[in-house]
Structures are given as C-alpha cells and as structure tokens.
Design an enzyme around this catalytic site. Structure first.
Site: not given
Ligand code: GLN
Length: 471
Positions: A72, A145, A169
């Site tokens: 990532k 994400s 994420s």
């Molecule tokens: N969807 C969550 C957020 O927007 C989690 C994102 C993540 O785990 N990085 O913060």
C-alpha cells in the site's frame, strides 16, 4: 498459493525473473482499468528478481524469496516515491524504509497500491489518484482504505499485499474483494515507516489469497522492532506450522449487537449462520455474547481518529515533505496555501474536527469522553472473552457498494465501519475470511480474538476456508 510458488521457484520450474515478468504483464494489461496500483516499479522489480534468482541458485532461500508482492502506498520505501495517495506528498522520496518493507526484502516489490488519502475512507474514493474498481464489478468500489492491495490480490496482480487497518481498512476491502485480510493485535507488527493516520489505532497486516498465505506473510512481518516502541517482544508464533491443528471444542461467541445492527444484509447473516452451524458440527460450541457499547464505537472512533489526524498531519507544512504551493511567498502563506491545496476534502474535514475536539474547553467534552468510552468497549470485550475463545461477526453490512454511492454523505461512509471499528478501539486482532457471494459479489465474515490470538484466528480461519459453502 505461496506454497506452490515456493515449490516452483525452488525446483527452478520458473525463475523469479520469469514470475515477476508474468506479474508485470498482468499489471500492464489490467491495471489501467482497475487502478489498483498507483505506481508500478518495472525495472526495480526485475533487478530484485535477478538478485532473488542468484540467492536461490546459492541455496539462500527464505520463505518469500522471489515472491512478487505489493505495498500500500502508505509504507515508506527508501528511494521510491511514497505519497499516502495525497497531493501534499506528491514527489516525496523517503530516505528510509518501513520495517515491514525491510522484513519483506527477500521478495520482489512490484509497486505501490492505491489507498484513500492518508487511509481516511472506506472506498479509495478519497485517493488523489482516483478510485480502485472492484475486480468483480467495475462499477463498484474495492473497499478501503487498502482497496488497491485487496483488488491487486483478487485480480492476480500480486501474490499478496500489505495494508493498514485503523478502523477496518484491511478487513473491509478484503471482504469486498473476496480475499483474506488480517488486522493483528496492536503492537504485533511494527508501524515504523507506515505513514501515520491515528497512531493509537493504526496496525499493519497482510492481504492474501488464502489463510495459509496470510500465516506465511504474518510470520515474516510480525515481532518486536526497536524502532516502534509499541511493539511487543512476545515471541512470534509459527503460524504456518500450527495452521491445521485447530483445537476442537472452541467456544465461539456471536456478538448480539452486531447481528441486530440495522442494515445488515440478510444474505450475509444467513451465510454466517450456515458456517456457524457447520462449526458446531465440527465440535465447537456457540453462544451469544454481548458487547453493550457497540453502538458508541463509530461516534467514539470519529472523535479519536480525527484528533490524532489533526496532530499527525500537522507536520505537512509545505517545507519538510513533498508538495509546496508555488503561489506562496511568505512563511505563513507557504503553510496555509500548501495545506489548502495539498490536502483533500476528507483530510481537511478530519483536521478541523480533530482540532476542534482537542481545543481548550472542548477537550473534556469530546476527546476525554471518547477515551472513556473506548475503555468501556475494551472492558466489554474483556468480559466477553472470559466466556468465549473467539467471536464470529460480519465485516460489512452489505457487499461492495457502487462508486459514488456514499461520497456525498460522510455519515453513510462512516457507518460502513460499524463492525470493524470496535475491535480497533480495543486493540484486538481479527481476520476476514470470504464466506460466499451475493449476486456475484464476495461476502465475508470476521473472526475476532483476544490480544495475541493471531494463531488461533488463523487456525479457525483455515478451518472455515475449507468448509463446503455455497458459491
Ligand atoms: N474507514 C475508516 C476511516 O475512514 C477506517 C480507515 C482505516 O482503517 N484506515 O477512518
């Protein structure tokens, strides 16, 4: 899969260079449509693969020698552009590598995958590089994400990928793309060199095609790191070796509040119930458990996360890293204009919410209160894990949603995380395992465990993966 590739590489049925070329060809063919990778490291990958072939020829073989994988674009790799998919980091070349990148050096890094900007989101739609399309339906998101890594693995553009999970994420995109994703216990895998969003919640973990691959990769990346003071020196289990020895008679809990959440697709509930029945037949016991503060998890997270975001993102000032606004002349203008032009909408929203919630007079009402609720949630889980060994729950309320469906309503997007966020607040590990399809779209369950139970989660995940289920 990784076991097969290891065998082929070791027997020289295929060379690391040939294998890497195959993946690079697939990427060239499919990535323009999927947008899973934001940068592809063609020459760099071939150079690494040549080194791997030399190592194999000399018998210097590690479990991931010659295996092509993806990171990532949140992990720093020395000399390779790393952007967190934010315009404010465009052109940033880190002078050092993340610990996990170092620990995967035996493998072949193919490229950097898409993410929501600084990992803020559930769909990759906040990425400065555009959305990653779901490999099962191009009109749908791949989740986020870590949507780029999940789509890359699902579509055969990498053998495995790494993601980060702050509020879901890793697990949510794995669920949307029909692959396996593990969020480890906070402190199991080093965060050093992973660009921070919310440091008390961020974790690093594998996204893989199978549970066994997940065990192999986790074993490589887990363990103490002097560069991350929150890592534990507990020994790392031999996850792959213990995978098939799932104990019989595990006590499995079903958290009532999760299954009663409004909006849970009945097809997901049924698929999970069916698997739970099969696990009962296999000798485990099943009971309902309660996590009474579940409904406060999302609002609590969306205070704590932005507070930490406002602090972590203060360092992007137009001077130290990446992008600087050309229009600025004076110091204050450099800060203001670089941040105004460099950050996207979601990053700005969280910086503002977090700054507000941490400011004098509001700190007690928001941040402190949220931290107290976080403690209550931890206690809920601790009490439940006195009664059961693991829990099984949905990962997402629905299969992958349509691109654009939730972008105008941030609250709808935040609710995507309803089943993943509680375990993040409690610092617990959880693994996403696919459990079927609804209308051709993958669905999944998660197994959540107490701290340091990754071995157990992988064992049960492996058993679930090998149960017969529909589609
Ligand atoms: N969807 C969550 C957020 O927007 C989690 C994102 C993540 O785990 N990085 O913060």
């Amino acid at each position: 899969m990784l076991v097969d590739l290891r065998r082929q590489l070791d027997s020289k049925t295929i060379s690391a260079v040939e294998l890497t070329e195959q993946f690079l060809r697939t990427i060239a063919e499919k990535n323009p449509q999927l947008n899973a990778y934001v940068s592809v490291l063609n020459d760099y990958a071939i150079e690494q693969a040549k080194r791997c072939d030399d190592d194999i020829a000399q018998g210097q073989i590690q479990p991931l020698t010659g295996i092509p994988y993806a990171l990532k674009d949140i992990f720093c790799v020395k000399g390779i552009e790393t952007t967190a998919c934010s315009n404010i980091l465009r052109g940033y070349i880190p002078p050092y590598s993340a610990t996990v990148a170092e620990r995967l050096r035996a493998g072949v890094l193919l490229g950097k995958t898409n993410t929501d900007e600084f990992t803020m989101g559930s769909s990759t739609e906040t990425s400065a590089f555009g959305v990653t399309h779901n490999p099962y339906d191009a009109d749908r998101v791949s989740g986020g994400s870590s949507g780029g890594s999940a789509a890359a693995v699902a579509a055969g553009l990498a053998t495995f990928g790494l993601g980060t999970d702050t509020g879901g994420s890793i697990r949510q995109p794995a669920a949307f793309c029909g692959v396996v994703g593990l969020r480890p216990t906070y402190g199991r895998v080093s965060r050093y060199g992973a660009i921070a969003m919310a440091s008390s919640l961020d974790t690093v973990g594998p996204i893989t095609a199978t549970v066994e691959d997940c065990a192999i990769v986790l074993e490589q990346i887990a363990g103490f790191d002097a560069l991350d003071g929150t890592t534990s020196d507990r020994p790392v289990e031999q996850y792959q070796a213990i995978l098939r020895n799932v104990p019989t008679g595990l006590r499995i809990g079903l958290p009532t509040e999760y299954f009663e959440t409004e909006g849970l697709h009945p097809g997901i509930r049924q698929a999970i119930e069916q698997i739970v029945q099969q696990l009962k037949q296999a000798g485990h016991t099943v009971q309902a458990v309660s996590i009474p503060h579940t409904k406060y998890a999302v609002p609590t997270y969306y205070i704590i996360c932005p507070c930490e975001v406002s602090s972590n993102l203060a360092r992007y000032d137009g001077i130290k890293y990446g992008f600087r606004a050309d229009s600025a002349e004076e110091l204050l203008e450099i800060y203001q204009q670089s941040r105004a032009q460099g950050f996207g909408v979601e990053a700005k929203r969280r910086i503002m919410i977090g700054t507000y919630a941490l400011s004098a007079g509001y700190y007690d009402a928001y941040y402190l209160k949220a931290m107290q609720v976080r403690t209550l949630l931890r206690q809920d889980f601790a009490a439940a894990f006195n009664e059961v060994d693991v829990m099984i729950a949905p990962v997402t309320p629905q299969p992958a949603f349509k691109i654009g469906e939730k972008t105008t309503d941030p609250i709808q997007m935040f609710l995507e995380d309803v089943f993943t966020i509680p375990s993040n607040l409690a610092g617990l590990p959880a693994i996403t395992v696919p459990c079927g399809k609804i209308d051709q779209l993958p669905i999944a369950l998660q197994v959540i465990g107490p701290q340091w139970s990754e071995g157990r989660l992988l064992q049960l995940g492996y058993q679930i993966e090998h149960l017969p289920h529909d589609s």
